[in-house]
Design a protein around this motif. Structure first.
Motif, PDB file in Angstrom:
ATOM      1  N   ARG A 109       0.817  -1.218   0.000  1.00  0.00           N
ATOM      2  CA  ARG A 109       0.000   0.000   0.000  1.00  0.00           C
ATOM      3  C   ARG A 109       0.849   1.266   0.000  1.00  0.00           C
ATOM      4  NH1 ARG A 109      -3.580  -3.017   3.344  1.00  0.00           N
ATOM      5  NH2 ARG A 109      -2.677  -2.186   5.262  1.00  0.00           N
ATOM      6  N   VAL A 110       2.143   1.142   0.266  1.00  0.00           N
ATOM      7  CA  VAL A 110       3.015   2.319   0.227  1.00  0.00           C
ATOM      8  C   VAL A 110       2.975   2.958  -1.160  1.00  0.00           C
ATOM      9  CG1 VAL A 110       5.435   3.047   0.243  1.00  0.00           C
ATOM     10  CG2 VAL A 110       4.527   1.686   2.132  1.00  0.00           C
ATOM     11  N   THR A 111       2.976   2.125  -2.201  1.00  0.00           N
ATOM     12  CA  THR A 111       2.866   2.654  -3.563  1.00  0.00           C
ATOM     13  C   THR A 111       1.580   3.458  -3.715  1.00  0.00           C
ATOM     14  OG1 THR A 111       4.099   0.774  -4.456  1.00  0.00           O
ATOM     15  CG2 THR A 111       2.778   2.049  -6.003  1.00  0.00           C
ATOM     16  N   SER A 112       0.486   2.929  -3.170  1.00  0.00           N
ATOM     17  CA  SER A 112      -0.794   3.621  -3.258  1.00  0.00           C
ATOM     18  C   SER A 112      -0.777   4.926  -2.467  1.00  0.00           C
ATOM     19  CB  SER A 112      -1.912   2.709  -2.746  1.00  0.00           C
ATOM     20  OG  SER A 112      -3.157   3.369  -2.772  1.00  0.00           O
ATOM     21  N   LEU A 113      -0.118   4.934  -1.298  1.00  0.00           N
ATOM     22  CA  LEU A 113      -0.035   6.157  -0.495  1.00  0.00           C
ATOM     23  C   LEU A 113       0.697   7.258  -1.257  1.00  0.00           C
ATOM     24  CD1 LEU A 113       0.805   4.654   3.020  1.00  0.00           C
ATOM     25  CD2 LEU A 113      -1.317   5.794   2.373  1.00  0.00           C
ATOM     26  N   ILE A 114       1.832   6.895  -1.868  1.00  0.00           N
ATOM     27  CA  ILE A 114       2.581   7.880  -2.658  1.00  0.00           C
ATOM     28  C   ILE A 114       1.724   8.377  -3.811  1.00  0.00           C
ATOM     29  CG2 ILE A 114       4.570   8.177  -4.193  1.00  0.00           C
ATOM     30  CD1 ILE A 114       6.116   6.250  -2.385  1.00  0.00           C
ATOM     31  N   HIS A 115       0.988   7.464  -4.443  1.00  0.00           N
ATOM     32  CA  HIS A 115       0.134   7.833  -5.573  1.00  0.00           C
ATOM     33  C   HIS A 115      -0.977   8.780  -5.117  1.00  0.00           C
ATOM     34  CE1 HIS A 115      -2.897   7.244  -8.795  1.00  0.00           C
ATOM     35  NE2 HIS A 115      -1.830   7.111  -9.569  1.00  0.00           N
ATOM     36  N   GLN A 116      -1.553   8.523  -3.962  1.00  0.00           N
ATOM     37  CA  GLN A 116      -2.612   9.403  -3.454  1.00  0.00           C
ATOM     38  C   GLN A 116      -2.080  10.799  -3.171  1.00  0.00           C
ATOM     39  OE1 GLN A 116      -5.416   7.702  -0.406  1.00  0.00           O
ATOM     40  NE2 GLN A 116      -4.138   5.888  -0.662  1.00  0.00           N
ATOM     41  N   CYS A 156       5.022   7.580   7.988  1.00  0.00           N
ATOM     42  CA  CYS A 156       5.293   8.940   7.507  1.00  0.00           C
ATOM     43  C   CYS A 156       4.332   9.325   6.387  1.00  0.00           C
ATOM     44  CB  CYS A 156       6.743   9.031   7.028  1.00  0.00           C
ATOM     45  SG  CYS A 156       7.155  10.591   6.224  1.00  0.00           S
ATOM     46  N   LEU A 157       4.155   8.437   5.412  1.00  0.00           N
ATOM     47  CA  LEU A 157       3.279   8.729   4.280  1.00  0.00           C
ATOM     48  C   LEU A 157       1.825   8.862   4.734  1.00  0.00           C
ATOM     49  CD1 LEU A 157       4.817   6.267   1.676  1.00  0.00           C
ATOM     50  CD2 LEU A 157       4.977   8.763   1.627  1.00  0.00           C
ATOM     51  N   SER A 158       1.385   7.947   5.614  1.00  0.00           N
ATOM     52  CA  SER A 158       0.003   8.010   6.106  1.00  0.00           C
ATOM     53  C   SER A 158      -0.235   9.300   6.883  1.00  0.00           C
ATOM     54  CB  SER A 158      -0.298   6.806   7.002  1.00  0.00           C
ATOM     55  OG  SER A 158      -0.268   5.603   6.277  1.00  0.00           O
TER      56      SER A 158
END
Length: 501
Positions: free
Chosen positions: A257-264, A352-354
């Motif tokens: 989901r890290v990829t998705s977080l960066i994408h968001q 961090c991303l969240s």
């Protein structure tokens, strides 16, 4: 705010406080500019008109703009309206030059002067201020709802019919913003209930907020509150009242989901500027030049991955559409090929991303024992990363913990100890010793009254002392001391002194 005109040979011509003293393309901003008296202002006043930026640079050389925070940039944007974007993009901000272009000619010249050298020592806020310029220009100039909150108070319900006064202090520590408060206490003291009570007070608009001079701030109707927890079920009722609840922890699915977080974050308003801030934060604990995002090869010219920094600079709708959200990020280095981050690094990156995603625009962040499952070294990194993220989003956070490693990272003015009194009622008080950079053993003794509990190593030392006293032998000997750590040695000497040996 200060403007430093720098001549072609690096000499600082003068320093002007107040508003900027030139306009762009001969277009004056609405209303007169108030100029402070100085030799440079006198020189300009002798000209037929104020200098356009291009003319100024042609005559005097590059100029360097250094502002202390985002509010200063907002004031410029407000004062100069449409001219602000070109002006700010033309300025060479010292903090950004220092971070991204340390060998630039402008920065090399600036280092020769004491004033500039002091600016180079500034922290996150100055850097995030410049990186946020485009966001400041494109969005409303008001900024975060909490950006001026130096203190927050509330009567927090911690049990039926029982309210506990809570006073949070977000003043400066070590000459930098302190956006985090810590509540520490042993298990069973009611730390989670305190967080739930704070969230309820925010929902009920019962928070009292003040700025750094004590002036009262009104709580906004739509204050964003975000809770990070390992037990999201505890927050189900408050979630229905608008509290955002984020589950902590990391597993294989979370790492994907890290990829998705960066994408968001990239897909949000001013996504490119947001990712630049994210890169600055992530670089504190991972090599961001070795972080790659997975791509759908057929969508992006047959390429299967893209470096995170390149992704930021090449940001486009087509590139966003080409990110493969079903795959995890990739770590790859020329010397060791593809490799994996540790579980602690993955957890920190995801956190961090969240945090950034959920606090954009400012939020009150409530975090329940973030240190769980983390090595002490990563606890320190977590606090450092959290502080940088909060500064970037102009947010405030309350962390409840039972880890002295968290407390060690925060000034005592922002630490509260939660314990129960003789009537088994919760109490909050501030520590009397300095916790920032404090000794872990002393913090443990102070917070948990650890000194009143007989520890296993103390019992072993007591047995040795009793044996030597029965034999009439000396208690403290070199062979015994070398077998003990600092705390054990101190205890041995103290007990020997009490025994008169």
């Amino acid at each position: 705010m200060w403007v430093f005109p720098v001549g072609h040979f690096g000499e600082v011509l003068d320093r002007v406080g107040g508003k900027l003293f030139f306009v762009l393309e001969d277009q004056r901003p609405d209303g007169p500019l108030e100029l402070e008296s100085s030799s440079l202002v006198a020189w300009i006043s002798g000209q037929s008109q104020l200098q356009a930026a291009d003319d100024f640079v042609a005559k005097l050389g590059d100029f360097v703009l250094s502002l202390s925070d985002r509010d200063a940039y907002r004031k410029i944007a407000s004062a100069l309206a449409g001219a602000a974007q070109r002006l700010l993009m033309k300025a060479h901000d010292i903090a950004v030059l220092n971070a991204y272009h340390p060998n630039s000619k402008s920065l090399t010249r600036a280092r020769a002067f004491a004033t500039f050298r002091s600016i180079l020592l500034k922290g996150d806020e100055e850097l995030f201020a410049f990186v946020s310029i485009r966001s400041i220009l494109n969005l409303a100039l008001s900024g975060s709802q909490l950006k001026n909150a130096a203190s927050i108070e509330a009567d927090v319900r911690v049990a039926a019919g029982l309210e506990l006064p809570v006073s949070l202090n977000f003043g400066e520590a070590l000459h930098s913003l302190n956006p985090i408060n810590v509540v520490i206490g042993s298990n069973g003291q009611g730390k989670t209930r305190l967080l739930l009570g704070l969230a309820q007070a925010a929902v009920s608009r019962m928070l009292s907020m003040r700025d750094d001079v004590g002036a009262e701030l009104l709580q906004p109707d739509s204050l964003k509150v975000v809770a990070f927890t390992y037990e999201p079920s505890h927050w189900s009722r408050l979630r229905t009242h608008g509290i955002e609840v984020v589950s902590m922890g990391i597993d294989s699915a979370s790492w994907r989901r890290v990829t998705s977080l960066i994408h968001q974050i990239a897909s949000s308003d001013d996504g490119q500027d947001n990712l630049r801030q994210i890169e600055l934060i992530l670089a504190q604990f991972i090599p961001t030049d070795e972080l790659f995002l997975p791509l759908i090869a057929r969508e992006v010219d047959g390429v299967e991955r893209i470096q995170f920094r390149e992704f930021i600079e090449r940001m486009s709708a087509n590139l966003l559409a080409g990110v493969d959200l079903t795959k995890s990020p990739i770590m790859e280095a020329p010397t060791k090929g593809t490799y994996s981050l540790s579980s602690g690094e993955k957890s920190l990156l995801s956190f961090c991303l969240s945090t950034f995603l959920h606090t954009r625009g400012g939020a009150l962040v409530l975090i329940d024992e973030p240190e769980n499952h983390l090595h002490p070294a990563f606890i320190s990194l977590l606090v450092k990363t959290l502080v940088s993220t909060l500064v970037a989003t102009e947010s405030r956070a309350v962390v409840v913990t039972h880890s002295p490693f968290v407390v060690r990272e925060v000034d005592r003015s922002s630490v509260l100890i939660l314990k129960r009194n003789m009537e088994d009622l919760p109490e909050l008080y501030r520590p009397s010793l300095q916790t920032l950079g404090g000794d872990i053993s002393m913090i443990v003794d102070h917070v948990f009254q650890d000194g009143s509990i007989k520890k296993a190593y103390e019992r072993r030392i007591d047995a040795v002392i009793a044996e030597r006293m029965a034999e009439g032998a000396q208690i403290v000997t070199n062979d015994l001391v070398v077998d003990l750590g600092n705390d054990g040695a101190r205890y041995l000497h103290a007990q020997a002194a009490l025994a008169g040996n």
